[in-house]
Motif scaffolding. Structure first.
Motif, PDB file in Angstrom:
ATOM      1  N   MET A  46       0.833  -1.199   0.000  1.00 31.10           N
ATOM      2  CA  MET A  46       0.000   0.000   0.000  1.00 31.10           C
ATOM      3  C   MET A  46       0.870   1.251   0.000  1.00 31.10           C
ATOM      4  O   MET A  46       0.558   2.240  -0.680  1.00 31.10           O
ATOM      5  CB  MET A  46      -0.947  -0.010   1.205  1.00 31.10           C
ATOM      6  CG  MET A  46      -2.076  -1.019   1.083  1.00 31.10           C
ATOM      7  SD  MET A  46      -3.385  -0.769   2.295  1.00 31.10           S
ATOM      8  CE  MET A  46      -2.587  -1.377   3.776  1.00 31.10           C
ATOM      9  N   ARG A  47       1.964   1.213   0.742  1.00 37.03           N
ATOM     10  CA  ARG A  47       2.867   2.363   0.764  1.00 37.03           C
ATOM     11  C   ARG A  47       3.567   2.526  -0.586  1.00 37.03           C
ATOM     12  O   ARG A  47       3.718   3.647  -1.088  1.00 37.03           O
ATOM     13  CB  ARG A  47       3.905   2.190   1.866  1.00 37.03           C
ATOM     14  CG  ARG A  47       3.306   2.045   3.277  1.00 37.03           C
ATOM     15  CD  ARG A  47       4.410   2.018   4.316  1.00 37.03           C
ATOM     16  NE  ARG A  47       3.892   1.685   5.637  1.00 37.03           N
ATOM     17  CZ  ARG A  47       3.374   2.565   6.482  1.00 37.03           C
ATOM     18  NH1 ARG A  47       3.280   3.827   6.115  1.00 37.03           N
ATOM     19  NH2 ARG A  47       2.930   2.186   7.670  1.00 37.03           N
ATOM     20  N   GLN A  48       3.991   1.414  -1.192  1.00 36.75           N
ATOM     21  CA  GLN A  48       4.660   1.493  -2.487  1.00 36.75           C
ATOM     22  C   GLN A  48       3.691   1.937  -3.583  1.00 36.75           C
ATOM     23  O   GLN A  48       4.071   2.675  -4.496  1.00 36.75           O
ATOM     24  CB  GLN A  48       5.277   0.143  -2.840  1.00 36.75           C
ATOM     25  CG  GLN A  48       6.364  -0.324  -1.887  1.00 36.75           C
ATOM     26  CD  GLN A  48       7.508   0.662  -1.783  1.00 36.75           C
ATOM     27  OE1 GLN A  48       7.919   1.264  -2.778  1.00 36.75           O
ATOM     28  NE2 GLN A  48       8.019   0.867  -0.578  1.00 36.75           N
ATOM     29  N   SER A  49       2.438   1.510  -3.502  1.00 38.38           N
ATOM     30  CA  SER A  49       1.443   1.966  -4.478  1.00 38.38           C
ATOM     31  C   SER A  49       1.244   3.472  -4.373  1.00 38.38           C
ATOM     32  O   SER A  49       1.048   4.155  -5.387  1.00 38.38           O
ATOM     33  CB  SER A  49       0.112   1.240  -4.249  1.00 38.38           C
ATOM     34  OG  SER A  49       0.244  -0.144  -4.494  1.00 38.38           O
ATOM     35  N   THR A  50       1.301   3.989  -3.159  1.00 34.31           N
ATOM     36  CA  THR A  50       1.191   5.439  -2.985  1.00 34.31           C
ATOM     37  C   THR A  50       2.348   6.156  -3.666  1.00 34.31           C
ATOM     38  O   THR A  50       2.162   7.205  -4.295  1.00 34.31           O
ATOM     39  CB  THR A  50       1.153   5.785  -1.487  1.00 34.31           C
ATOM     40  OG1 THR A  50       0.091   5.053  -0.860  1.00 34.31           O
ATOM     41  CG2 THR A  50       0.923   7.270  -1.278  1.00 34.31           C
ATOM     42  N   ARG A  51       3.560   5.599  -3.565  1.00 34.54           N
ATOM     43  CA  ARG A  51       4.711   6.183  -4.260  1.00 34.54           C
ATOM     44  C   ARG A  51       4.474   6.230  -5.769  1.00 34.54           C
ATOM     45  O   ARG A  51       4.769   7.239  -6.426  1.00 34.54           O
ATOM     46  CB  ARG A  51       5.972   5.369  -3.975  1.00 34.54           C
ATOM     47  CG  ARG A  51       6.560   5.541  -2.597  1.00 34.54           C
ATOM     48  CD  ARG A  51       7.775   4.662  -2.408  1.00 34.54           C
ATOM     49  NE  ARG A  51       8.833   4.955  -3.373  1.00 34.54           N
ATOM     50  CZ  ARG A  51       9.942   4.214  -3.493  1.00 34.54           C
ATOM     51  NH1 ARG A  51      10.112   3.136  -2.729  1.00 34.54           N
ATOM     52  NH2 ARG A  51      10.855   4.543  -4.392  1.00 34.54           N
ATOM     53  N   ILE A  52       3.940   5.146  -6.313  1.00 35.76           N
ATOM     54  CA  ILE A  52       3.700   5.087  -7.757  1.00 35.76           C
ATOM     55  C   ILE A  52       2.661   6.129  -8.170  1.00 35.76           C
ATOM     56  O   ILE A  52       2.827   6.843  -9.173  1.00 35.76           O
ATOM     57  CB  ILE A  52       3.233   3.666  -8.152  1.00 35.76           C
ATOM     58  CG1 ILE A  52       4.354   2.655  -7.923  1.00 35.76           C
ATOM     59  CG2 ILE A  52       2.780   3.633  -9.608  1.00 35.76           C
ATOM     60  CD1 ILE A  52       3.943   1.215  -8.129  1.00 35.76           C
ATOM     61  N   ILE A  53       1.586   6.240  -7.406  1.00 35.52           N
ATOM     62  CA  ILE A  53       0.525   7.193  -7.750  1.00 35.52           C
ATOM     63  C   ILE A  53       1.057   8.621  -7.716  1.00 35.52           C
ATOM     64  O   ILE A  53       0.741   9.442  -8.594  1.00 35.52           O
ATOM     65  CB  ILE A  53      -0.669   7.024  -6.793  1.00 35.52           C
ATOM     66  CG1 ILE A  53      -1.309   5.639  -6.981  1.00 35.52           C
ATOM     67  CG2 ILE A  53      -1.708   8.108  -7.036  1.00 35.52           C
ATOM     68  CD1 ILE A  53      -2.361   5.308  -5.949  1.00 35.52           C
ATOM     69  N   LYS A  54       1.874   8.945  -6.731  1.00 35.22           N
ATOM     70  CA  LYS A  54       2.416  10.303  -6.637  1.00 35.22           C
ATOM     71  C   LYS A  54       3.290  10.626  -7.849  1.00 35.22           C
ATOM     72  O   LYS A  54       3.261  11.747  -8.374  1.00 35.22           O
ATOM     73  CB  LYS A  54       3.218  10.445  -5.343  1.00 35.22           C
ATOM     74  CG  LYS A  54       2.365  10.399  -4.090  1.00 35.22           C
ATOM     75  CD  LYS A  54       3.195  10.385  -2.828  1.00 35.22           C
ATOM     76  CE  LYS A  54       3.833  11.725  -2.567  1.00 35.22           C
ATOM     77  NZ  LYS A  54       4.491  11.748  -1.230  1.00 35.22           N
ATOM     78  N   GLN A  55       4.049   9.635  -8.330  1.00 37.94           N
ATOM     79  CA  GLN A  55       4.852   9.860  -9.521  1.00 37.94           C
ATOM     80  C   GLN A  55       3.971  10.065 -10.752  1.00 37.94           C
ATOM     81  O   GLN A  55       4.269  10.902 -11.613  1.00 37.94           O
ATOM     82  CB  GLN A  55       5.799   8.681  -9.750  1.00 37.94           C
ATOM     83  CG  GLN A  55       6.850   8.517  -8.658  1.00 37.94           C
ATOM     84  CD  GLN A  55       7.630   7.228  -8.796  1.00 37.94           C
ATOM     85  OE1 GLN A  55       8.369   7.040  -9.761  1.00 37.94           O
ATOM     86  NE2 GLN A  55       7.472   6.338  -7.826  1.00 37.94           N
TER      87      GLN A  55
END
Length: 460
Positions: free
Chosen positions: A166-175
Motif C-alpha cells: 500500500m505504501r509502495q502503491s502510494t509512491r507510484i501514484i504520486k509519480q
C-alpha cells in the motif's frame, strides 16, 4: 472490525474518484483501446449539508475536494501513509493479531512456486517476483518503487507485504500525478482503426460500411492465438489472447508437468499448505496437518466410532443438507473427545467423507479453532483465560502458579502425560467469573491459587 472500518473510510474516497471519472463505482468502462474514455475531470463531487452532517463537518470533508481530481488524489497520497500507520498501530505489534498470524500457514518459496502463487502470496514466501519489475508493461519501467518480500512465508509475512505494498502503491501514484501535471495532452489515439469511433462523420460514404464502427463490431484484428499483452489482475497474472482470456501462474515451472493454472482456483490447492502450523509460536505442538491424500479403503481404524457417528448425525439433523457444515465444529469436538483429546489428519479425512464435505473445509475448522487439538496432548486439557477481564483479576499470576506446580509451560504437557496446559488465545466468555479456566471444556470461575490446586489434584 475496527481496522476494517478504517479501511472502508479510505475505500469510499477512492470509490468517489472512480465514480467521478467513469460514472460508476464498480465495473467501470474507462479504459479503451488506444487510451481512456475522457480526461480526468477538473472538479470532485462534494458533500452537501444534511441532517446527518453539520456545516462544519461538510466544510472539513470538502476541503480536499475544492480543486481538480489530480489535486484530490495528490492530497489523498499525502494523507494515506499516516492512515496506514494507524492500521499498523492497531495490528502489527498486537499480541492477539500475532498469535493468529505468526508461524501460521507457512508456505516455503519452492512450494509457493509449485502451487502457482502470485502477488503478495508469492512474495510473502520470499520470492522477489513482480511483473512490474521482471516484465514491465505500460509505464512501470519508469516508476521508482520497491518490491517487499517476506522471510518465513507465514500469514504474518503476507500481512506485512500487503501493508508495505500500500505504501509502495502510494509512491507510484504520486509519480503518476506529477507526470500528468507536467505532460498535458490527448487521452485517445487518433487512429480510428484502433480507437473507438468519434461522432459519426462522412468517412464511410453513402451505402458503405463506416470504418470507425467496424472496430466495435469486429474488435481489433490480430493474428489468432497470439498474445496481445500481459499484466496483473485481481486473481493473478492476466494474458489476453484472441477471443480468449487466460491467466498464467506467476513463475514458469520446469519439467514435463508445466501447465497453465488459474490463480483464482488456487485457494483450494494452497489450503493444505495453509493448514500446516510450524514453529514454536504455533497454537498446537506436533507435526501439523497434512495436506491431503485419501484414507485407504482397507483401513477402517480411523473411522469415527458408532457412538460418535450417532452424535454427528444428531447435529447434522439440525441443519438442512446444504448447511451441514454448520455441524462440523461439534462433529470434531465429538471425535476429539473419543480419540483421547486430539484429532488426527486421518480422522479429519474420515469426518469429511462421512459428512460429505471437502477435506479442506475440515482442515480449515480444525486448525482455526483453538479448542481443537491436532497433535497428541495430555489426558486432561487445562485452559486459563488471560484476556482483559481475567488478566485484570490476576490471571497472569494464576498461570505462573500453575506452571510452577505442574513443571511445564503453556503449550506443553506434564512429564507423566496427565495434564496439557493449553496456550489459550481467545476470551473464554466468562468475564463475570474472572479469573476463570476450563478443564476438559468445563468452566471453573472465581479462581484462587488454592482453588486451582484443589481442581488439579482431582485430575487422574
Amino acid at each position: 472490525m475496527t481496522v476494517f472500518l478504517y479501511a472502508f473510510r479510505e475505500r469510499e474516497e477512492l470509490m468517489d474518484v472512480y465514480e467521478a471519472v467513469s460514472g460508476a463505482r464498480m465495473h467501470a468502462k474507462y479504459y479503451r483501446p488506444g487510451g481512456v474514455h475522457r480526461d480526468l475531470p477538473d472538479f470532485m463531487p462534494q458533500y452537501e449539508h444534511s441532517r446527518w452532517r453539520s456545516k462544519r463537518e461538510v466544510e472539513r470533508l470538502n476541503e480536499a475536494r475544492s480543486g481538480s481530481m489530480l489535486d484530490f488524489i495528490e492530497d489523498f497520497c499525502e494523507r494515506f501513509p499516516r492512515l496506514v500507520d494507524e492500521y499498523e498501530t492497531l495490528l502489527t505489534d498486537n499480541r492477539i493479531w500475532k498469535q493468529r498470524l505468526v508461524d501460521i500457514g507457512v508456505v516455503e518459496a519452492g512450494r509457493a512456486i509449485e502451487l502457482g502463487f502470485t502477488g503478495p502470496m508469492l512474495r510473502g514466501s520470499g520470492v522477489e517476483w513482480d511483473l512490474r519489475k521482471k516484465q514491465p508493461y505500460e509505464v512501470y519501467d519508469r516508476m521508482d518503487f520497491d518490491v517487499p518480500v517476506g522471510t518465513k512465508g507465514d500469514c504474518y509475512d503476507r500481512y506485512l507485504v500487503r501493508i508495505e505494498e500500500m505504501r509502495q502503491s502510494t509512491r507510484i501514484i504520486k509519480q503518476c500525478v506529477s507526470w500528468l501535471r507536467d505532460n498535458p495532452g490527448p487521452v485517445m489515439i487518433e487512429d480510428r482503426k484502433i480507437a473507438p469511433p468519434a461522432a459519426r462523420g462522412d468517412e464511410g460514404g453513402h451505402g458503405g460500411p463506416d470504418p470507425s464502427l467496424q472496430v466495435l463490431h469486429r474488435g481489433l484484428l490480430h493474428p489468432r492465438g497470439r498474445g496481445l499483452c500481459g499484466g496483473r489482475g485481481p486473481q493473478g497474472r492476466v494474458r489476453l489472447l484472441h477471443r480468449l482470456r487466460r491467466r498464467q501462474q506467476a513463475l514458469p515451472t520446469e519439467g514435463a508437468c508445466a501447465r497453465l493454472r488459474p490463480p483464482g482456483g488456487l485457494r483450494r490447492d494452497g489450503a493444505g499448505a495453509h493448514a500446516r502450523r510450524r514453529g514454536r509460536g504455533r497454537r498446537h505442538a506436533g507435526p501439523g496437518v497434512r495436506g491431503g491424500g485419501p484414507v485407504s479403503e482397507g483401513d477402517q481404524s480411523h473411522l469415527p466410532s458408532a457412538h460418535v457417528r450417532e452424535q454427528i448425525d444428531a447435529w447434522m439433523a439440525k441443519f438442512p443438507h446444504e448447511g451441514r457444515k454448520s455441524a462440523l465444529l461439534q462433529a470434531l469436538m465429538a471425535v476429539q473427545h473419543d480419540n483421547g483429546g486430539w484429532v488426527s489428519a486421518e480422522l479429519m479425512d474420515a469426518v469429511a467423507d462421512y459428512m460429505d464435505l471437502p477435506r479442506v473445509s475440515v482442515y480449515e475448522v480444525a486448525t482455526f479453532y483453538s479448542m481443537i487439538e491436532t497433535a497428541p496432548t495430555g489426558r486432561h486439557s487445562v485452559s486459563i483465560c488471560t484476556n482483559v477481564s481475567c488478566m485484570l483479576c490476576g490471571a497472569d499470576e494464576l498461570v505462573a502458579h500453575v506452571e510452577r506446580r505442574l513443571g511445564c509451560r503453556r503449550g506443553e504437557t506434564t512429564a507423566d502425560g496427565r495434564i496439557f496446559l493449553k496456550q489459550e488465545e481467545e476470551c473464554l466468555a466468562a468475564c463475570s467469573g474472572a479469573p476463570m479456566m476450563q478443564v476438559d471444556h468445563v468452566y471453573y470461575t472465581d479462581l484462587t491459587p488454592e482453588k486451582v490446586d484443589e481442581i488439579l489434584d482431582q485430575l487422574e
